[in-house]
Design a protein around this motif. Sequence first.
Motif, PDB file in Angstrom:
ATOM      1  N   GLU A  85      11.013  41.328  73.900  1.00 28.75           N
ATOM      2  CA  GLU A  85      10.176  42.193  74.731  1.00 28.75           C
ATOM      3  C   GLU A  85      10.045  43.577  74.108  1.00 28.75           C
ATOM      4  OE1 GLU A  85      10.922  40.531  79.231  1.00 28.75           O
ATOM      5  OE2 GLU A  85      12.486  41.743  78.309  1.00 28.75           O
ATOM      6  N   ILE A  86      11.126  44.102  73.570  1.00 31.85           N
ATOM      7  CA  ILE A  86      11.089  45.414  72.919  1.00 31.85           C
ATOM      8  C   ILE A  86      10.158  45.370  71.719  1.00 31.85           C
ATOM      9  CG2 ILE A  86      12.461  47.090  71.626  1.00 31.85           C
ATOM     10  CD1 ILE A  86      14.813  46.353  73.491  1.00 31.85           C
ATOM     11  N   GLU A  87      10.237  44.289  70.926  1.00 36.27           N
ATOM     12  CA  GLU A  87       9.366  44.144  69.763  1.00 36.27           C
ATOM     13  C   GLU A  87       7.903  44.069  70.193  1.00 36.27           C
ATOM     14  OE1 GLU A  87       8.358  43.884  65.792  1.00 36.27           O
ATOM     15  OE2 GLU A  87      10.311  44.306  66.653  1.00 36.27           O
ATOM     16  N   ALA A  88       7.620  43.343  71.266  1.00 41.16           N
ATOM     17  CA  ALA A  88       6.252  43.224  71.747  1.00 41.16           C
ATOM     18  C   ALA A  88       5.718  44.570  72.223  1.00 41.16           C
ATOM     19  CB  ALA A  88       6.177  42.196  72.873  1.00 41.16           C
ATOM     20  N   ILE A  89       6.555  45.355  72.863  1.00 38.66           N
ATOM     21  CA  ILE A  89       6.136  46.682  73.344  1.00 38.66           C
ATOM     22  C   ILE A  89       5.876  47.615  72.173  1.00 38.66           C
ATOM     23  CG2 ILE A  89       6.926  48.727  74.589  1.00 38.66           C
ATOM     24  CD1 ILE A  89       8.441  46.755  76.456  1.00 38.66           C
ATOM     25  N   GLU A  90       6.765  47.611  71.200  1.00 39.01           N
ATOM     26  CA  GLU A  90       6.635  48.530  70.075  1.00 39.01           C
ATOM     27  C   GLU A  90       5.445  48.197  69.189  1.00 39.01           C
ATOM     28  OE1 GLU A  90      10.432  48.461  68.142  1.00 39.01           O
ATOM     29  OE2 GLU A  90      11.289  49.927  69.529  1.00 39.01           O
ATOM     30  N   THR A  91       5.075  46.921  69.067  1.00 39.80           N
ATOM     31  CA  THR A  91       3.960  46.556  68.220  1.00 39.80           C
ATOM     32  C   THR A  91       2.656  46.435  68.987  1.00 39.80           C
ATOM     33  OG1 THR A  91       4.406  44.203  68.512  1.00 39.80           O
ATOM     34  CG2 THR A  91       5.456  45.306  66.630  1.00 39.80           C
ATOM     35  N   GLY A 111       1.994  44.190  71.117  1.00 42.87           N
ATOM     36  CA  GLY A 111       1.691  42.774  71.314  1.00 42.87           C
ATOM     37  C   GLY A 111       1.252  42.069  70.035  1.00 42.87           C
ATOM     38  N   ALA A 112       1.087  42.810  68.939  1.00 44.38           N
ATOM     39  CA  ALA A 112       0.620  42.213  67.698  1.00 44.38           C
ATOM     40  C   ALA A 112       1.635  41.233  67.119  1.00 44.38           C
ATOM     41  CB  ALA A 112       0.311  43.302  66.674  1.00 44.38           C
ATOM     42  N   ALA A 113       2.934  41.447  67.367  1.00 43.59           N
ATOM     43  CA  ALA A 113       3.966  40.574  66.815  1.00 43.59           C
ATOM     44  C   ALA A 113       3.959  39.207  67.490  1.00 43.59           C
ATOM     45  CB  ALA A 113       5.344  41.221  66.969  1.00 43.59           C
ATOM     46  N   LEU A 114       3.315  39.077  68.643  1.00 41.84           N
ATOM     47  CA  LEU A 114       3.294  37.798  69.339  1.00 41.84           C
ATOM     48  C   LEU A 114       2.364  36.796  68.668  1.00 41.84           C
ATOM     49  CD1 LEU A 114       3.111  39.110  73.021  1.00 41.84           C
ATOM     50  CD2 LEU A 114       5.120  38.261  71.799  1.00 41.84           C
ATOM     51  N   PHE A 115       1.403  37.263  67.852  1.00 41.71           N
ATOM     52  CA  PHE A 115       0.408  36.386  67.260  1.00 41.71           C
ATOM     53  C   PHE A 115       0.669  36.111  65.784  1.00 41.71           C
ATOM     54  CE2 PHE A 115      -1.739  38.604  70.758  1.00 41.71           C
ATOM     55  CZ  PHE A 115      -2.033  37.501  71.539  1.00 41.71           C
ATOM     56  N   VAL A 116       1.821  36.449  65.294  1.00 42.21           N
ATOM     57  CA  VAL A 116       2.120  36.241  63.872  1.00 42.21           C
ATOM     58  C   VAL A 116       2.692  34.871  63.660  1.00 42.21           C
ATOM     59  CG1 VAL A 116       3.516  37.030  61.929  1.00 42.21           C
ATOM     60  CG2 VAL A 116       2.439  38.658  63.453  1.00 42.21           C
TER      61      VAL A 116
END
Length: 132
Positions: free
Chosen positions: A119-125, A127-132
């Motif tokens: 969740e922290i990664e998704a917030i910081e990016t 949401g871009a990290a969810l589609f990699v």
Amino acid sequence: MFTTKVLRQAVAHAERTPSIRFIGKRTIPASVDHSPQPHPASPTNSLPDSFTKSAHSTFSAYRDHAQQFGPLRKTIKADAGIGGAAGSHLGPVTPPKGVFFDRNDLPTRFHRQPLTAAEIEAIETGGAALFV
């Protein structure tokens, strides 16, 4: 070079017409009902018993008895001004039964859930990290 000056002079001499047009004469209502009413979407269409039976029928009556880290109405003395009394003279700061000043005072089921690393990664990016 003098464009701004010329424009300001032209605006000052031009007749201004507002873009918004109001319909009808502006009037203040003769009588406004300020008595407490239940919310239109209330399932019971009535005020809570604690509200109707309490002495807080107006906001100023509520303000006299409100607590925010201590009693509010006792903090300013006429002869001493603001801060003229010690904090120990203001009364207890403990909330009444059933009232909590902070979310962390509630049972643990009402505490905030900790964020996971994903969740922290998704917030910081964004949401871009969810589609990699």
